[in-house]
Design an enzyme around this catalytic site. Sequence first.
Site, PDB file in Angstrom:
ATOM      1  N   ASP A  75       0.846  -1.195   0.000  1.00  0.00           N
ATOM      2  CA  ASP A  75       0.000   0.000   0.000  1.00  0.00           C
ATOM      3  C   ASP A  75       0.873   1.234   0.000  1.00  0.00           C
ATOM      4  O   ASP A  75       0.551   2.248  -0.596  1.00  0.00           O
ATOM      5  CB  ASP A  75      -0.878   0.029   1.253  1.00  0.00           C
ATOM      6  CG  ASP A  75      -1.989  -0.983   1.172  1.00  0.00           C
ATOM      7  OD1 ASP A  75      -2.028  -1.714   0.159  1.00  0.00           O
ATOM      8  OD2 ASP A  75      -2.795  -1.062   2.114  1.00  0.00           O
ATOM      9  N   GLY A  76       1.967   1.127   0.706  1.00  0.00           N
ATOM     10  CA  GLY A  76       2.885   2.256   0.769  1.00  0.00           C
ATOM     11  C   GLY A  76       4.257   1.761   1.147  1.00  0.00           C
ATOM     12  O   GLY A  76       4.397   0.755   1.841  1.00  0.00           O
TER      13      GLY A  76
END
Lengths: 394, 684
Positions: free
Chosen positions: A290-291
């Site tokens: 996601d990150g």
Amino acid sequence: MWGRSASFLLDKRLRDQRPSLSSPSSSSPDSTMDPNPNPNHGVSAYYQTRAEHHAIVSSDWLAQAQAAVDGEGDTALMERPHASVAVSLSASKPFSVIDEFNYWRKKPDLAEAVAAIMALAAVIRSCEATTMMELEIELKKASDTLKSWDTTSISLSAGCDLFMRYVTRTSAVEYEDFHAAKLRLIERGEKFGEISMKARRTIAMLGQDFIFDGCTILVHGFSRVVLEVLKLAASNRKLFRIFCTEGRPDKTGLRLSKELAALGVPVKLLIDSAVAYAMDEVDMVFVGADGVVESGGIINMMGTYQTALVAHSMNKPVYVAAESYKFARLYPLDQKDLEPALHPIDFGVPIPSGVEVETSARDYTPPQYLTLLFTDLGVLTPSVVSDELIQLYL
Amino acid sequence: MDMRRPPRTVSDPKVRQVGFVTPSVAPPTRSLSDAPTTVAAAAAALSASSPPSGEISLPGSSLSPVMIPPPRHASSDGRPSAPVAVPNPASSLRRDSLRIRVGSYNASEVVLGTPPSASPSSRTDYTASEFSEEAMSPWHGRSGTAKVASSFPGSSSEMIVMKTGVVGGGGAGSTPKSPLTTASVVKTLPGISEKEREVLMGTQNDGAGASKTLKEKTTKAERRALQEAQRAAKAAAKEAGAGVKPSAASGSAVAANTKQGKVVKPPPQKKDGPQIAPPSGTSEKKVVDRPPEKDRKKDVPAPRMQFDDKHRVEKAKRRAVVNQFEAKNRVELFRHLPQYIHGTQLPDLEGKFFQLDPMHPSVYKVGLQYLSGKISGGNARCIAMLLAFREAIRDYSTPPEKALVRDLTAKISSFVSFLIECRPLSISMGNAIKFLKNRIAKLPDAMSESEAKSSLQSDIDRFISEKIVIADKVIIRHAVTKIRDGDVLLTYGLSSVVEMILVYAHEVGKQFRVVIVDSRPKLEGQVLLHRLVAKGLNCTYTHINAISYIMHEVTRVFLGAASVLSNGTVYSRVGTACVAMVANAFRVPVLICCEAYKFHERVQLDSICSNELGDPDAISKVSGRKDLNHLDNWADNENLQLLNLSYDATPSDYVSMIITDYGMLPPSSVPVIVREYRRENLWI
């Protein structure tokens, strides 16, 4: 470690406080423009979007995806002016980033961050500012709006920040003519959009080299980048086997296994708790993200951390596929140091009263458990992430 | 995605160079650092060598910094007389250095009449006048004064010799044909006889000592020895046949020698190197290696003054302003560090004020404050020094017929060497000095004196405000985001930044508790405790003995640092490593707060090579406990040594995050900051 009980209480307190904290902040920007009814309650908007995109695969979705993959850059860029025209025509109301963003977001194959980037590029185009400063302020406002639309999405805010850095940090400021400067900004914005769109393909090219014949790959979570890598490897006639975790609560593994089975790749489904059991047979672990945070660690779907821990303890490499627009200037020190993204869990049976449910949807995997990151900047070790971010932000 | 590094977009995305990329220059090699490899050869040579003359017996001159110092018997009395050494068979290191001098420096010393100082490696020390590079080397800085005052009769000629030594040694590092490489070759060859080794040693030494003046001074016997050696080499080369290229210089000669077996043994005291090393090698070395040598001198930090090197200590002492008495019974492993009996020098120095005419009073004052320990802590010391320099620059006027740029630099150098005598520099001070010198060097020629002075003063002000004051504010801003309500923060000792962070977080209204861990003998934590409690923070005070007990309840560890080195090692008050390790074992994140100007490109793996020794009495005496007098006369006991270290090195594995003015970084990013911002930091 009984001393830890303090932080346990703290969590609860935080959870209680959160609604009161988040609601004013999300409604404050401008409630008229905010189409996202409840950004933080119950379920994170980020995961809502994913759920929309990742719903059970239909044939038309595949066709659409195929079309997007084939003519990604061109069609998107051709369609885009049309869209903004449509927006400006359909209502004489002022240009809204969120509308633009939603327009792009609807495309199933586009990541949220890319949608934001495209929307911001549109902001520059439709901006009526007459000075650079004004333009920059407008852009900043738009990016803030986008970020507040979903505070839980790391890639969204990272994408916005990167766009701002990329676009505004040019020599354009030196142009005497504002229009020339603006054109340059538009050009850069579109270039950035294009790079972001191509990122996935670049990563697939880089990542598929790591897949060798006869290997067994454990995949946790559904990531379009990972899927792209596997697709490319399969189309290059590599013979490999996939273990898919189930991916509770939204059953992302089921979806991934479906896609892979369609490609003719042998897939085995595991329940999430069987990771350690199956790890003996596994040659490498593939996950998305996601990150990607400054330490080089990743924030990803719940369960990534434990998968990585098991893999690390058995000396199996853990590869992460992530586009560079997911690089965020965050530095979580531990799991609790994250902005929690909540995701309701359906246990199938009513939960006994008085029982708490952990609804956080993602965890943080520290860099020491990751082997390599496949990004569109190249194949990086976790420590290079910080290098890149320093290059970019300082 | 990148705007900073345009060339990267062109390059293949798969292959990227990360970290330090040195453009084709061979990694800096200290000229004699591989000396220990030749120990066996040296031992063999020793028996055959001429009887040691007085200068030969000077021990340990070519020790590289990490070596374990020679046994105590020679130096335990602390008096640096040069005993005529019957070389101790156990101390191979000394024999080695001794042997080297036999080969290379006898002649030069006779000819030039310089005091017999050292082998090339230690002499380079004197050329590198930029001692700020070597922040922790206390005596090193005298070079500036030595040059200015020229009080040292042989200094200029010494320089010449030293230079040639550097040429030889430096060349050895990079070209495969140079003599020094043969030394390593010797080591790798298993079957080589002792005598052959000796020959090789001879070539090596001669190469190192090669200088033009030496060429003519060869005696007949030496010439014959030389010829014989050459003949032997030639024969060896022939025997080796086509397999070995004859032009491959000494390297091939070595290979050949091994095959040939016994070679004519040249008398070991030959002094005429250039010819014995095959001619192609020498000439090539002279031509090729000169330009890189210049660069290397700049790049390679000069070896630190090693305080177990008695000769050099003695020499430095003669020039010293501050008369410090060396402490007795120093610990073996730390004998290369300076250690003094504290408290004796202060009145002495005060009395000397009027003899030290070039010293500016403000610098003098700061020096005394360092000495007495009134100013301590990286930032405080650095700021005090810079302000003193600022005042000195304000009062400075260029003497007639001198250039401001040169004279002021020399002046600053003399100030710095005075400060070093009072207390070894910290890395932060070293960086600040480097900055100041850079600014002076960069002054445009056309600038008038008053303009130059005011520009320098404003530069210093800017350095203080940007690199220290504002940097601290940024660090505080970052650090506060990592403090949550309900946290228990642990800190060790007294760090100005950590104190500011805690106070600010309290002001912002965060609810947290502080655990202050302290240690003897400085008990700096009490100062912090006093200040924090006065501000109304909730504090717990404990000593480091209880660290494993208290760590259970801690959620974050905030630590300051004297420096962060480019492998991520944190160099800080002794005890920090212990705290970080315990925290790591308990899975508590360790946050290091350090301004970026304290970063240094050096790499340090342990706390031994470079450190500072405190007063041993401080740990032997416990204030308020008169009954604890077991160690009262510890100095009289030969078998007892007390160690009061000031700093330690925390490996980067134990550090979760480094908070700097550039944001929150993993320790692996320190080299990135050093690489990208070093120039900016020092030149602004």
